[in-house]
Design a protein around this motif. Structure first.
Motif, PDB file in Angstrom:
ATOM      1  N   ARG A  85      30.569  44.293  44.809  1.00 56.56           N
ATOM      2  CA  ARG A  85      29.379  43.856  45.677  1.00 56.56           C
ATOM      3  C   ARG A  85      29.302  42.103  45.046  1.00 56.56           C
ATOM      4  NH1 ARG A  85      27.507  46.577  41.308  1.00 56.56           N
ATOM      5  NH2 ARG A  85      25.990  45.862  40.041  1.00 56.56           N
ATOM      6  N   LYS A  86      29.684  41.864  43.723  1.00 54.01           N
ATOM      7  CA  LYS A  86      29.369  40.756  43.411  1.00 54.01           C
ATOM      8  C   LYS A  86      30.210  39.595  43.969  1.00 54.01           C
ATOM      9  CE  LYS A  86      26.832  41.871  38.751  1.00 54.01           C
ATOM     10  NZ  LYS A  86      27.133  41.728  37.407  1.00 54.01           N
ATOM     11  N   TYR A 332      38.704  34.527  39.896  1.00 55.23           N
ATOM     12  CA  TYR A 332      39.583  35.718  40.156  1.00 55.23           C
ATOM     13  C   TYR A 332      40.914  34.835  40.146  1.00 55.23           C
ATOM     14  CZ  TYR A 332      36.212  39.289  41.014  1.00 55.23           C
ATOM     15  OH  TYR A 332      35.141  40.203  40.905  1.00 55.23           O
ATOM     16  N   HIS A 459      38.309  44.960  37.498  1.00 53.66           N
ATOM     17  CA  HIS A 459      37.108  44.575  37.855  1.00 53.66           C
ATOM     18  C   HIS A 459      36.234  43.972  36.849  1.00 53.66           C
ATOM     19  CE1 HIS A 459      37.014  46.158  41.820  1.00 53.66           C
ATOM     20  NE2 HIS A 459      37.659  47.293  41.569  1.00 53.66           N
ATOM     21  N   ARG A 460      36.048  42.742  36.938  1.00 53.52           N
ATOM     22  CA  ARG A 460      35.134  41.821  36.074  1.00 53.52           C
ATOM     23  C   ARG A 460      33.795  42.602  36.066  1.00 53.52           C
ATOM     24  NH1 ARG A 460      33.833  37.419  36.620  1.00 53.52           N
ATOM     25  NH2 ARG A 460      34.338  36.251  34.525  1.00 53.52           N
ATOM     26  N   GLU A 461      33.232  43.000  37.324  1.00 55.04           N
ATOM     27  CA  GLU A 461      31.971  43.711  37.149  1.00 55.04           C
ATOM     28  C   GLU A 461      31.873  44.678  36.120  1.00 55.04           C
ATOM     29  OE1 GLU A 461      33.783  42.927  39.776  1.00 55.04           O
ATOM     30  OE2 GLU A 461      32.642  41.126  41.102  1.00 55.04           O
ATOM     31  N   GLY A 464      31.861  43.406  32.725  1.00 53.97           N
ATOM     32  CA  GLY A 464      30.785  42.951  32.245  1.00 53.97           C
ATOM     33  C   GLY A 464      29.764  44.170  32.047  1.00 53.97           C
ATOM     34  N   ARG A 465      29.819  45.260  32.648  1.00 54.58           N
ATOM     35  CA  ARG A 465      28.662  46.246  32.463  1.00 54.58           C
ATOM     36  C   ARG A 465      29.015  47.095  31.266  1.00 54.58           C
ATOM     37  NH1 ARG A 465      29.375  48.121  37.263  1.00 54.58           N
ATOM     38  NH2 ARG A 465      30.632  49.882  37.170  1.00 54.58           N
ATOM     39  N   SER A 475      39.050  42.202  30.759  1.00 48.87           N
ATOM     40  CA  SER A 475      39.255  41.952  32.153  1.00 48.87           C
ATOM     41  C   SER A 475      40.800  41.397  32.568  1.00 48.87           C
ATOM     42  CB  SER A 475      38.366  40.977  32.815  1.00 48.87           C
ATOM     43  OG  SER A 475      38.551  40.739  34.115  1.00 48.87           O
TER      44      SER A 475
END
Length: 567
Positions: A85-86, A332, A459-461, A464-465, A475
């Motif tokens: 989503r980000k 990216y 997935h960087r998101e 991060g999570r 990542s």
């Protein structure tokens, strides 16, 4: 020809020629959609020979729209969208805004009114989900990191277009410029309010009642054991909900069918529903593309070649460049930038639905339809070539541009472990590649046993999570040596490859063994041929999903039958 057989002739000739031209298109390594659209051009009123019944073709197209949108809803996944989503949400919104603005500017320069310019710009802003999925499937990258971003991006575009299709009819009179906007402003807001209330009422009914009733109904039909009743239930639900949504709530067939698919997705039989309805969806989708081709006047290529080139410039260059710059701004890699840009360098089914609606509302001039269709035909035809150009273009850019090399090599805080990382994650640990459904379960089991591990995830998101939760993660693409080096593979005791995309598993294994010859390898595989190849290459312990499932079921059956290990 007697009217009584015009339906038969339209379907027979349409499907027959679509088969021929679709086959030729595929043999030429073009999407089959190109062949279907060309079939429509041949059957349309702008070319000599047999002309199909336009009224019947348009009704068949409506069914095609229903089933296409039903399929989109059936495959729509909030989980997949939330994972990206980000990047997908802001990316899709910004890219659609830029492309719409470019299209509107071009139409305004040609002297079109505001309504026609807006419809034209929106039609150029949205890529075809069908074309994208088939392009990704042909390359085996649907479940890859780049593939998930591209699909999530188009899901956002689809949702925006569903909203546009709902709002366009009440805005039609105001946008046409045929009325005094100030005088009718109150009427406009009243109409919009009523429309949104109707849509809201329909959505509430589907989400509260539909998502419980229709899965329950599917379960009841499935219990009969009748395959044809199951298929009939799926198709009847799709068409009936779409028709009921239009009749009772005044919303479009497209929105009704989309929500029919989303509520059916709640059922545990959603995959079977998708499979059983696929042949019918494909057949009517073909007729939809044929009917769209019938609207295309080939003379536009001779009479307005510069306008066609301008349209193609927006589709292939304008919106792809806007998307690429935004993906690059999110840090990216260049391959992701180019893959997403290539994915968006075409337009398709939503564009066709939108120009048809715009024409019926009197917003879009006839040449607008032909220009959009010309842009669709040519961009879809060129899209395989655009995808093929990704790798060589990436190499050429990196070879020629110092700035590109600098951006590619720039320090990403998520691409390396923090200096403060505990020593236990740097030696005799497990390196876990992939944090999807399988990787997540493995990670939970390792945490429960207090076994230190480092996650390598594209997935960087997600990275991060994980870091926010105190999990060591880096990542990047684990097929690149730098990523495994950052995960301290040289001091690790085990490498677990649990990623859904195993195209580059050989590179991961080679890097791990070069840096750590004694490392233990555990690899997830997706088919028997791949598993056998990995076994031959001595890739450690290879787990094949179907085999492990069969072993677990067999063990359970034997234990419950009294023939377990105790005997």
């Amino acid at each position: 020809m007697p009217h009584s057989v015009s339906l038969i002739s339209t379907i027979a000739v349409g499907l027959g020629l679509a088969l021929i031209f679709g086959f030729l298109a595929v043999r030429l390594r073009l999407p089959a959609i190109v062949g279907y659209l060309l079939t429509g051009v041949i059957l349309g009123p702008f070319t000599p020979g047999f002309v199909a019944d336009a009224t019947i073709a348009s009704q068949l197209a409506e069914i095609g729209v229903m089933l296409l949108m039903f399929g989109v809803g059936l495959h729509f996944s909030f989980d997949n969208l939330l994972a990206v989503r980000k990047i997908a949400v802001p990316g899709a919104v910004v890219q659609m805004t830029v492309a719409t603005a470019l299209g509107m500017g071009l139409a305004h320069w040609w002297g079109w009114n505001m309504g026609g310019a807006l419809v034209f710009g929106l039609a150029l802003s949205v890529a075809s989900t069908v074309v994208l999925l088939r392009a990704l499937e042909s390359r085996g990258i649907v479940d890859s990191f780049n593939g998930r971003i591209a699909v999530g991006w188009l899901i956002v575009e689809d949702l925006v277009m569903v909203l546009v299709l709902v709002l366009l009819p009440p805005l039609g009179i105001w946008l046409s410029g045929k009325t005094d906007a100030a005088a009718d402003l109150n009427l406009l807001w009243k109409t919009l309010g009523i429309t949104l209330l109707q849509v809201g009422g329909f959505m509430a009914l589907m989400l509260v009642v539909g998502r419980r009733f229709f899965p329950w109904m599917l379960w009841q039909v499935q219990r009969t054991g009748s395959r044809e009743l199951f298929t009939l239930c799926v198709v009847a639900a799709a068409v009936s909900i779409a028709f009921g949504a239009t009749t009772l709530f005044g919303v479009s067939f497209a929105l009704g069918a989309f929500f029919a698919g989303t509520v059916m997705r709640e059922s545990e039989f959603s995959h079977r529903a998708a499979e059983e309805s696929l042949p019918l969806r494909d057949a009517f989708a073909v007729l939809f593309f044929v009917s769209v081709g019938m609207l295309f006047d080939p003379r536009v290529l001779l009479e307005r070649p510069l306008q066609v080139l301008a349209v193609l410039g927006i589709i292939i260059v304008g919106k792809s460049l806007a998307a690429g710059l935004l993906v690059m701004a999110f840090r990216y890699p260049l391959n992701t930038v180019l893959t997403v840009s290539a994915s968006l360098a075409q337009i398709g089914e939503f564009s066709f639905i939108l120009v048809g609606l715009g024409a019926s509302l009197g917003l879009l001039p006839p040449e607008g339809q032909s220009l959009v269709l010309a842009g669709a035909l040519i961009s879809i035809s060129l899209n395989p070539l655009v995808f093929k150009a990704v790798e060589p273009l990436q190499q050429w850019i990196l070879a020629k541009s110092a700035l590109a090399r600098k951006l590619e090599a720039r320090v990403d805080p998520l691409a390396e472990l923090p200096v403060s990382t505990d020593e236990k994650y740097l030696s005799q640990h497990v390196v876990l590649v992939g944090y999807g459904r399988v990787g997540r379960h493995i990670a939970q089991a390792l945490m429960a046993k207090h076994i230190p591990f480092v996650v390598a995830e594209q997935h960087r998101e997600v990275v991060g999570r994980l870091r926010a939760q105190g999990v060591a993660a880096v990542s990047g693409d684990a097929s690149e040596p730098d990523v495994l080096i950052q995960a301290h593979i040289a001091q690790a005791r085990m490498l677990v490859i649990a990623a859904p995309d195993t195209l580059d598993v050989g590179l991961m294994i080679a890097t791990a063994r070069a840096l750590n010859p004694t490392i233990e390898l555990v690899v997830r595989s997706h088919n028997e041929a791949e598993a056998e190849m990995l076994d031959k290459e001595n890739a450690g312990k290879v787990f094949l999903g179907e085999q492990e499932l069969a072993k677990s079921m067999t063990r359970h059956v034997l234990e419950r039958s009294g023939f377990g290990s105790s005997h």
